[in-house]
Design a protein around this motif. Structure first.
Motif, PDB file in Angstrom:
ATOM      1  N   GLY A  51      87.580  76.750  33.736  1.00  0.00           N
ATOM      2  CA  GLY A  51      87.137  75.790  34.746  1.00  0.00           C
ATOM      3  C   GLY A  51      86.151  76.401  35.713  1.00  0.00           C
ATOM      4  O   GLY A  51      85.144  75.786  36.082  1.00  0.00           O
ATOM      5  N   ALA A  52      86.427  77.658  36.122  1.00  0.00           N
ATOM      6  CA  ALA A  52      85.508  78.346  37.029  1.00  0.00           C
ATOM      7  C   ALA A  52      84.169  78.598  36.358  1.00  0.00           C
ATOM      8  O   ALA A  52      83.110  78.486  36.994  1.00  0.00           O
ATOM      9  CB  ALA A  52      86.126  79.663  37.491  1.00  0.00           C
ATOM     10  N   ALA A  53      84.187  78.940  35.072  1.00  0.00           N
ATOM     11  CA  ALA A  53      82.938  79.177  34.345  1.00  0.00           C
ATOM     12  C   ALA A  53      82.074  77.924  34.329  1.00  0.00           C
ATOM     13  O   ALA A  53      80.847  77.991  34.478  1.00  0.00           O
ATOM     14  CB  ALA A  53      83.240  79.626  32.910  1.00  0.00           C
ATOM     15  N   ILE A  54      82.703  76.759  34.173  1.00  0.00           N
ATOM     16  CA  ILE A  54      81.957  75.500  34.166  1.00  0.00           C
ATOM     17  C   ILE A  54      81.342  75.238  35.544  1.00  0.00           C
ATOM     18  O   ILE A  54      80.150  74.908  35.655  1.00  0.00           O
ATOM     19  CB  ILE A  54      82.887  74.348  33.745  1.00  0.00           C
ATOM     20  CG1 ILE A  54      83.253  74.487  32.262  1.00  0.00           C
ATOM     21  CG2 ILE A  54      82.226  72.995  34.015  1.00  0.00           C
ATOM     22  CD1 ILE A  54      84.346  73.535  31.813  1.00  0.00           C
ATOM     23  N   ALA A  55      82.160  75.370  36.590  1.00  0.00           N
ATOM     24  CA  ALA A  55      81.651  75.117  37.939  1.00  0.00           C
ATOM     25  C   ALA A  55      80.527  76.087  38.280  1.00  0.00           C
ATOM     26  O   ALA A  55      79.476  75.694  38.816  1.00  0.00           O
ATOM     27  CB  ALA A  55      82.785  75.243  38.951  1.00  0.00           C
ATOM     28  N   LEU A  56      80.714  77.359  37.969  1.00  0.00           N
ATOM     29  CA  LEU A  56      79.692  78.363  38.272  1.00  0.00           C
ATOM     30  C   LEU A  56      78.434  78.126  37.444  1.00  0.00           C
ATOM     31  O   LEU A  56      77.312  78.280  37.947  1.00  0.00           O
ATOM     32  CB  LEU A  56      80.255  79.761  38.004  1.00  0.00           C
ATOM     33  CG  LEU A  56      81.311  80.249  39.007  1.00  0.00           C
ATOM     34  CD1 LEU A  56      82.053  81.465  38.460  1.00  0.00           C
ATOM     35  CD2 LEU A  56      80.663  80.595  40.343  1.00  0.00           C
ATOM     36  N   SER A  57      78.596  77.758  36.179  1.00  0.00           N
ATOM     37  CA  SER A  57      77.430  77.532  35.315  1.00  0.00           C
ATOM     38  C   SER A  57      76.559  76.412  35.849  1.00  0.00           C
ATOM     39  O   SER A  57      75.323  76.547  35.923  1.00  0.00           O
ATOM     40  CB  SER A  57      77.886  77.208  33.883  1.00  0.00           C
ATOM     41  OG  SER A  57      78.515  78.311  33.282  1.00  0.00           O
TER      42      SER A  57
ATOM     43  N   VAL B 181      83.127  64.409  37.366  1.00  0.00           N
ATOM     44  CA  VAL B 181      83.980  65.224  36.495  1.00  0.00           C
ATOM     45  C   VAL B 181      84.220  66.601  37.096  1.00  0.00           C
ATOM     46  O   VAL B 181      85.181  67.292  36.746  1.00  0.00           O
ATOM     47  CB  VAL B 181      83.385  65.375  35.071  1.00  0.00           C
ATOM     48  CG1 VAL B 181      83.304  64.033  34.364  1.00  0.00           C
ATOM     49  CG2 VAL B 181      82.042  66.080  35.084  1.00  0.00           C
ATOM     50  N   LEU B 182      83.357  67.011  38.029  1.00  0.00           N
ATOM     51  CA  LEU B 182      83.524  68.300  38.689  1.00  0.00           C
ATOM     52  C   LEU B 182      84.495  68.242  39.864  1.00  0.00           C
ATOM     53  O   LEU B 182      84.930  69.293  40.361  1.00  0.00           O
ATOM     54  CB  LEU B 182      82.165  68.812  39.178  1.00  0.00           C
ATOM     55  CG  LEU B 182      81.177  69.229  38.096  1.00  0.00           C
ATOM     56  CD1 LEU B 182      79.794  69.443  38.703  1.00  0.00           C
ATOM     57  CD2 LEU B 182      81.643  70.480  37.377  1.00  0.00           C
ATOM     58  N   LEU B 183      84.840  67.035  40.319  1.00  0.00           N
ATOM     59  CA  LEU B 183      85.680  66.929  41.514  1.00  0.00           C
ATOM     60  C   LEU B 183      87.052  67.582  41.356  1.00  0.00           C
ATOM     61  O   LEU B 183      87.512  68.271  42.278  1.00  0.00           O
ATOM     62  CB  LEU B 183      85.835  65.466  41.922  1.00  0.00           C
ATOM     63  CG  LEU B 183      84.607  64.816  42.541  1.00  0.00           C
ATOM     64  CD1 LEU B 183      84.933  63.408  43.035  1.00  0.00           C
ATOM     65  CD2 LEU B 183      84.056  65.652  43.684  1.00  0.00           C
ATOM     66  N   PRO B 184      87.774  67.394  40.240  1.00  0.00           N
ATOM     67  CA  PRO B 184      89.060  68.094  40.117  1.00  0.00           C
ATOM     68  C   PRO B 184      88.915  69.611  40.194  1.00  0.00           C
ATOM     69  O   PRO B 184      89.818  70.293  40.706  1.00  0.00           O
ATOM     70  CB  PRO B 184      89.574  67.650  38.740  1.00  0.00           C
ATOM     71  CG  PRO B 184      88.921  66.325  38.502  1.00  0.00           C
ATOM     72  CD  PRO B 184      87.552  66.466  39.106  1.00  0.00           C
ATOM     73  N   LEU B 185      87.791  70.150  39.713  1.00  0.00           N
ATOM     74  CA  LEU B 185      87.570  71.592  39.829  1.00  0.00           C
ATOM     75  C   LEU B 185      87.369  71.990  41.283  1.00  0.00           C
ATOM     76  O   LEU B 185      87.903  73.007  41.747  1.00  0.00           O
ATOM     77  CB  LEU B 185      86.358  72.009  38.992  1.00  0.00           C
ATOM     78  CG  LEU B 185      86.512  71.895  37.476  1.00  0.00           C
ATOM     79  CD1 LEU B 185      85.210  72.277  36.786  1.00  0.00           C
ATOM     80  CD2 LEU B 185      87.658  72.765  36.976  1.00  0.00           C
ATOM     81  N   PHE B 186      86.593  71.203  42.016  1.00  0.00           N
ATOM     82  CA  PHE B 186      86.395  71.483  43.438  1.00  0.00           C
ATOM     83  C   PHE B 186      87.729  71.450  44.176  1.00  0.00           C
ATOM     84  O   PHE B 186      88.060  72.371  44.940  1.00  0.00           O
ATOM     85  CB  PHE B 186      85.425  70.464  44.032  1.00  0.00           C
ATOM     86  CG  PHE B 186      85.381  70.454  45.533  1.00  0.00           C
ATOM     87  CD1 PHE B 186      84.839  71.523  46.229  1.00  0.00           C
ATOM     88  CD2 PHE B 186      85.892  69.387  46.258  1.00  0.00           C
ATOM     89  CE1 PHE B 186      84.804  71.528  47.623  1.00  0.00           C
ATOM     90  CE2 PHE B 186      85.861  69.373  47.636  1.00  0.00           C
ATOM     91  CZ  PHE B 186      85.313  70.464  48.329  1.00  0.00           C
ATOM     92  N   LEU B 187      88.523  70.403  43.952  1.00  0.00           N
ATOM     93  CA  LEU B 187      89.828  70.300  44.604  1.00  0.00           C
ATOM     94  C   LEU B 187      90.712  71.476  44.231  1.00  0.00           C
ATOM     95  O   LEU B 187      91.373  72.088  45.083  1.00  0.00           O
ATOM     96  CB  LEU B 187      90.503  68.987  44.210  1.00  0.00           C
ATOM     97  CG  LEU B 187      89.774  67.689  44.595  1.00  0.00           C
ATOM     98  CD1 LEU B 187      90.475  66.485  43.976  1.00  0.00           C
ATOM     99  CD2 LEU B 187      89.690  67.534  46.096  1.00  0.00           C
ATOM    100  N   ALA B 188      90.718  71.816  42.935  1.00  0.00           N
ATOM    101  CA  ALA B 188      91.581  72.897  42.455  1.00  0.00           C
ATOM    102  C   ALA B 188      91.215  74.232  43.080  1.00  0.00           C
ATOM    103  O   ALA B 188      92.090  75.005  43.507  1.00  0.00           O
ATOM    104  CB  ALA B 188      91.499  72.982  40.934  1.00  0.00           C
ATOM    105  N   PHE B 189      89.928  74.512  43.162  1.00  0.00           N
ATOM    106  CA  PHE B 189      89.516  75.830  43.634  1.00  0.00           C
ATOM    107  C   PHE B 189      89.635  75.966  45.159  1.00  0.00           C
ATOM    108  O   PHE B 189      89.858  77.064  45.667  1.00  0.00           O
ATOM    109  CB  PHE B 189      88.105  76.139  43.154  1.00  0.00           C
ATOM    110  CG  PHE B 189      87.986  76.189  41.656  1.00  0.00           C
ATOM    111  CD1 PHE B 189      89.066  76.567  40.876  1.00  0.00           C
ATOM    112  CD2 PHE B 189      86.811  75.833  41.019  1.00  0.00           C
ATOM    113  CE1 PHE B 189      88.988  76.603  39.496  1.00  0.00           C
ATOM    114  CE2 PHE B 189      86.710  75.876  39.640  1.00  0.00           C
ATOM    115  CZ  PHE B 189      87.807  76.253  38.873  1.00  0.00           C
TER     116      PHE B 189
END
Length: 628
Positions: free
Chosen positions: A38-44, A247-255
């Motif tokens: 998940g972090a790789a996707i957000a960072l990419s 689709v990136l929002l759950p990653l933002f919330l998670a991190f």
């Protein structure tokens, strides 16, 4: 299906674009494999967004090179932080590899749904916004510039124009592999929905519901039962940038939540904060309204985290805490008001009880109602109450409140104050229910499965069989909403025949015929609402109207209104704009509200200014020959 099989290499490249640039930095995190992905996707995606801004500053054209440069810098920073915090014990490895089975199943399921719905990768979106998004990708390719500060396609002559271009930047990177803008757009759509969305949901569930690891397994699977998002965004709009941002929002919330966890040390926490910032930046670069949604959805957690030490805090600490929260709230209100883009184009259309019913069943915006996901979310809420994770309830309540305002609130000024940042659009607001509703439903599924296992082991096997059968029947009720979405995609959104509402197959065939006939300096006029504007995306030839709205100047407005009537003023405008050819694609339009804007570009067969050059069916290309 042969068309999709031929695009498998392009799909692999699309996945590489959204995973590989940030993967080395993500591997520096103390995290499970799921969270690192998940972090790789957000960072990419943050790297791609940053590269799109930096590239023109460095004098570089848009290509993988600026992405690689930014990625190397991000990797170096992450490596230094990892080395600094090397004495922190490594995170325990997950003993639940089944989450990867769920992600694989979700990938295959979404890929199958999208390939059936779109039918063929060569089929363009036939919706209003598709015209802009397809042409915007070609504009980036033509100018070798993906900067969100330079998207001047609909403001010719301007030196700068701000528009979120992350979606288009990613698609532009894929075009050389896919063979065209339309195919690249459809391949990126598959990658975003089939890869990012399941991973994001599983990440959020794994971090928030750590006491229930199976929730991360179920969250990507129950997402198939939520109709409005992501498939709804392909059948409304089409909302490609919002799709990517959401689709990136759950990653933002998670991190953000993960950054507050203990045990990482200062360097490790800094890495998580930077990762959360990357997710925020990527979401904003896709569409700013998505980031604003993420901010309001994470506010309950931030407030809860800030107030946790309250009982044992000193007076000074309490004053600082309250002051900080008030300042943050004030800043949010200021930004919220400044970002309001109220249109009043979409009005509330249901009663309060109907809106509450849609929330209860997690079937917003008038979709066909399935019976299981709402029940699972309610069980998830019950489990959250038992676990005393009160902030999760408040976070879910925020999305519910916004949806009630969008769907029901009859006071339009107050409604727009709340949901104006999403254009007062109930569909966009309804999608926010998924951000906490689906993880809660995943938690509910984990609770139910654990209950079934316990009762099976206790010997209550008949009861387990009956309950399991009822659950299967409940799941089957979601097949109809899913079938409706796929049917709409096939028969409207991506319907591509001679009778299509936007660009027809005959018109696309004409594009192919004339691609070599038009010179690079030719400029083509046509009603964009008939699909004529897509000549730019298909061939790269300049068109006067690459989109419906824009600031094209007085000459362009004159031609749109009066070309069919001819006259000296029309010829003067043609000369000043350099128009050499005209497309007439008949009267069928994808959005008829703008009909009168372009009514001078129809019924051109009898015009003394034109000579027919080529024709496929009712689609005709004319050359301007009557202006001496």
């Amino acid at each position: 299906m042969a068309g999709w099989i031929g695009q498998v290499p392009a799909l692999l490249v699309a996945i590489a674009i959204i995973v590989l640039p940030g993967l080395p930095a993500a591997l520096c995190l103390r995290a499970s494999g799921l969270q690192r992905l998940g972090a790789a996707i957000a960072l990419s995606l943050a790297i791609v967004a940053t590269a799109s801004v930096v590239a023109p500053v460095l004098g570089l054209g848009w290509s993988p090179l600026p992405v690689a440069i930014v990625a190397s810098i991000v990797t170096a920073v992450a490596a230094v932080l990892r080395w600094t915090g090397r004495r922190v014990p490594p995170v325990a490895r997950s003993r639940r590899p089944l989450v990867w089975v769920a992600l694989g199943a979700a990938f295959l399921g979404w890929t199958a749904i999208l390939t059936v719905g779109i039918v063929d990768p060569s089929h363009p979106s036939q919706l209003y916004d598709g015209l802009f998004h397809l042409n915007a990708v070609e504009f980036i390719i033509q100018n070798s510039d993906a900067s969100p500060l330079h998207m001047t396609m609909v403001t010719p002559g301007a030196s700068t124009a701000v528009y979120p271009t992350l979606w288009h930047a990613v698609v532009a990177l894929l075009v050389p592999v896919s063979g065209g803008v339309v195919a690249a757009t459809n391949i990126v759509t598959v990658a975003v929905i089939a890869v990012i969305w399941p991973v994001a949901l599983a990440c959020l569930a794994s971090i928030v519901f750590r006491a229930h690891p199976a929730a991360a397994f179920w969250a990507p699977l129950v997402a198939f039962a939520f109709s409005v998002f992501p498939l709804g965004f392909l059948n409304w709009g089409v909302l490609y940038p919002n799709l990517l941002g959401n689709v990136l929002l759950p990653l933002f919330l998670a991190f953000v939540i993960r950054a507050f966890s203990s045990g990482d040390g200062p360097a490790g926490r800094t890495l998580w904060i930077l990762t959360a910032a990357a997710a925020a930046g990527a979401s904003a670069a896709a569409h700013p309204s998505s980031l604003l949604a993420g901010v309001v959805l994470v506010v309950p957690f931030v407030v809860w985290q800030a107030l946790r030490p309250w009982p044992n805090a000193s007076r000074t600490r309490r004053v600082l805490t309250i002051s900080g929260l008030l300042v943050g709230f004030a800043l949010l209100v200021i930004i919220w008001l400044a970002a309001n883009v109220t249109t009043h184009e979409w009005l509330p259309g249901v009663t309060m009880s109907q809106a509450l019913g849609e929330v209860a069943f997690l079937s917003p915006v008038g979709r066909s109602t399935g019976l299981l996901i709402g029940l699972l979310a309610a069980i998830g809420v019950w489990r959250v109450v038992k676990d005393r994770q009160w902030w999760v309830l408040f976070a879910y309540g925020v999305s519910i409140a916004f949806y009630l305002a969008a769907a029901w609130l009859p006071l339009l000024s107050l409604r727009s104050l709340f949901v104006g940042v999403w254009y007062d659009d109930t569909t966009r607001v309804g999608a926010l229910l998924a951000m906490w509703g689906i993880p809660l439903a995943g938690l509910g599924a984990a609770v139910v499965v654990a209950w079934l296992r316990a009762h099976w082991a206790a010997g209550s096997r008949a009861l387990v069989v009956v309950i399991a059968a009822l659950l299967v029947l409940g799941a089957a009720t979601h097949l109809r909403p899913l079938a409706n979405d796929v049917s709409y995609m096939r028969n409207s959104s991506y319907f591509f025949t001679s009778d299509s509402q936007g660009l027809s197959s005959d018109e696309a065939a004409l594009f192919e015929d004339i691609a070599d006939r038009l010179d690079d300096d030719d400029i083509v006029l046509g009603d964009p609402l008939t699909g004529a504007g897509l000549l730019f995306a298909y061939t790269g030839n300049d068109v006067v109207f690459p989109h419906v709205t824009g600031r094209y100047g007085a000459d362009a407005e004159l031609l749109a209104r009066d070309f069919a009537t001819g006259g000296a003023a029309v010829c003067d405008a043609i000369t000043r704009l350099g128009v050499t050819h005209v497309l007439d694609f008949g009267d069928r339009q994808l959005f008829e509200n703008h009909w009168t804007t372009f009514d001078g570009l129809h019924h051109l067969g009898d015009s003394d200014l034109l000579s027919e050059v080529d024709r496929v069916g009712d689609a005709v290309l004319y050359e301007v020959t009557g202006c001496a």
